[in-house]
Design an enzyme around this catalytic site. Structure first.
Site, mmCIF file in Angstrom:
data_model
loop_
_atom_site.group_PDB
_atom_site.id
_atom_site.type_symbol
_atom_site.label_atom_id
_atom_site.label_comp_id
_atom_site.label_asym_id
_atom_site.label_seq_id
_atom_site.Cartn_x
_atom_site.Cartn_y
_atom_site.Cartn_z
ATOM 1 C CE LYS B 55 -3.782 -2.494 2.181
ATOM 2 N NZ LYS B 55 -4.408 -2.926 3.459
ATOM 3 C CD GLN B 99 -2.814 -4.464 6.663
ATOM 4 O OE1 GLN B 99 -2.779 -3.442 5.987
ATOM 5 N NE2 GLN B 99 -3.365 -5.584 6.227
ATOM 6 C CG ASP B 122 -9.226 0.275 5.149
ATOM 7 O OD1 ASP B 122 -9.344 -0.028 3.940
ATOM 8 O OD2 ASP B 122 -8.848 -0.546 6.009
#
Lengths: 282, 282
Positions: B55, B99, B122
């Site tokens: 990413k 994450q 996200d």
């Protein structure tokens, strides 16, 4: 053909309210503080005034204090948000009910989001919707929460069954489907754009009608033996389900009135007492 | 029988990333500040390390700064929440990626909720889930958001069509269904407790497989002409759909890899640039 058994929301609601009243009395005795619900009303819409008054009366009978906060019809969103933030921060208030719908000049969502999730006993915030959706602890929207209690009371386990929710409002259809999904039902959402509503309803072991269109769901579309929950309320005490034909095919059905209706306020009272207990550390 | 057309996620993702890169460059030129994504990683799980690095690389190529925040494996929930709150308050950070999954000692939900909704690129917070569910402006979970873009790209209008979502995770199945519902599909959620998955899938005009079980959905259950979105990723580049049989019946289908996969990170980059633009007032 045998007729469906009626799901008696009036009787179940009474038991829930009695239980909440007992807890409220116990809480008051142990802490010196009665549970307190703030009711916020913008303007003087007659129906809304009546609803709020009814909720206040029911609170009083259950030993819950209500603090009424009437605001003028021209209250701005900013002012309303300020009031709701103050109530959210006030330790003497345990639950907050914002009567809605409000006037079109109010940003309803901004107002709801000003309610602290731990006081959201009406289950209207993003946080409450998400906790319902993810099966996490939190307050539920009162009508969907009441529907789940009715299912439990009548021994209906949604797990693995097909549930069809007709309607997708933020406080009724959507959370009802999410609560059923969290209980392992296979859930279908139908709505005004659904191409073949009859076909979808015919698949359902559990039908939740929550759309506000009189007698939209007809008995011929009810799968024999299905459980039918009618959360519609329309003029003349007519539900979203055509009761007379559905009762001939369902195994369980909620009457209108006396089915889902009484469960809504019972859930509100129960959640208010629960909120108070948590905030008072009991 | 004619074969389904492939939905090329790789090509669409490339266009989305190119567009995001252009916007990022424009933003950097106009404000002197590049969009910045904070990547927070607890511990050193090799797969997670790889994902985060990927990413970061993709961010760099798109002109997005990434600020990596590695935390030791024994970080407590409280410490993680503190870090995420700091990043939420830091005006130099425009988007936050935490994450996950994280270790079992972390309260993942508490961590997600420490991310400010306006930096939740996200799409993991309660607020993002609710805005997706209610069709309100906000960030979307990246994979479901990518799925909707694929549908749009290939001219698939979900309105009035039956969509079946197989899987109900908080960041994939549930929000995918809600986004389809907001676009007026009639949506059914299936999952491990669904009694007859084949029967449910056979009804679907649009199938979204998002469950992580290799080749769970077989071609024989695909309605001829249906659109098949395979968001599963399993060992050996195998999706949740048995591609070889499904491609014979679907009208459109995503390959694995190269279908949904590339859309996830493209959506992340796009939302990061959008977040920066909003926060920089451009």
């Amino acid at each position: 053909m045998s007729q469906a058994r009626l799901m008696d929301g009036t009787a179940l609601a009474r038991r829930i309210v009695d239980e909440a009243a007992k807890k409220a009395a116990d809480l008051t005795e142990r802490t010196g503080t009665a549970p307190c619900l703030a009711t916020v009303l913008v303007g003087e819409d007659p129906a809304s005034v009546t609803y709020v008054r009814m909720k206040q009366n029911r609170c009083r009978k259950a030993g819950i204090t209500s603090r009424h906060v009437p605001l003028p019809a021209d209250t701005t969103t900013e002012q309303l948000v300020g009031t709701l933030r103050d109530l959210s921060a006030d330790p003497a208030v345990h639950g907050i009910l914002l009567q809605h719908p409000m006037g079109p000049h109010i940003d309803e969502r901004a107002a709801f989001e000003a309610i602290a999730p731990e006081k959201d006993v009406d289950g209207v915030t993003f946080a409450s919707f998400a906790t319902m959706s993810f099966g996490l602890p939190g307050f539920v929207s009162c009508t969907p929460g009441g529907i789940m209690r009715l299912l439990d009371e009548y021994g209906v386990d949604p797990a693995g069954r097909r549930a069809v929710v007709v309607g997708r409002s933020a406080i009724l259809g959507k959370p009802a489907g999410m609560l059923l999904l969290a209980r392992d039902a296979t859930v279908t959402y139908c709505h005004s754009r659904t191409a073949d509503l009859s076909a979808a309803v015919r698949e359902a072991d559990i039908v939740v009608a929550a759309v506000g269109r009189p007698r939209l769901i007809r008995g011929q579309d009810i799968k024999p033996g299905a459980v039918v929950i009618d959360a519609g309320y329309n003029a003349g005490n007519v539900g979203d389900v055509d009761f007379d034909s559905a009762v001939e095919r369902a195994s369980l059905i909620t009457p209108v009135p006396g089915g889902v209706g009484p469960m809504t306020i019972a859930t509100l009272l129960e959640q208010t007492v629960d909120a108070a207990a948590r905030q008072l550390g009991v």
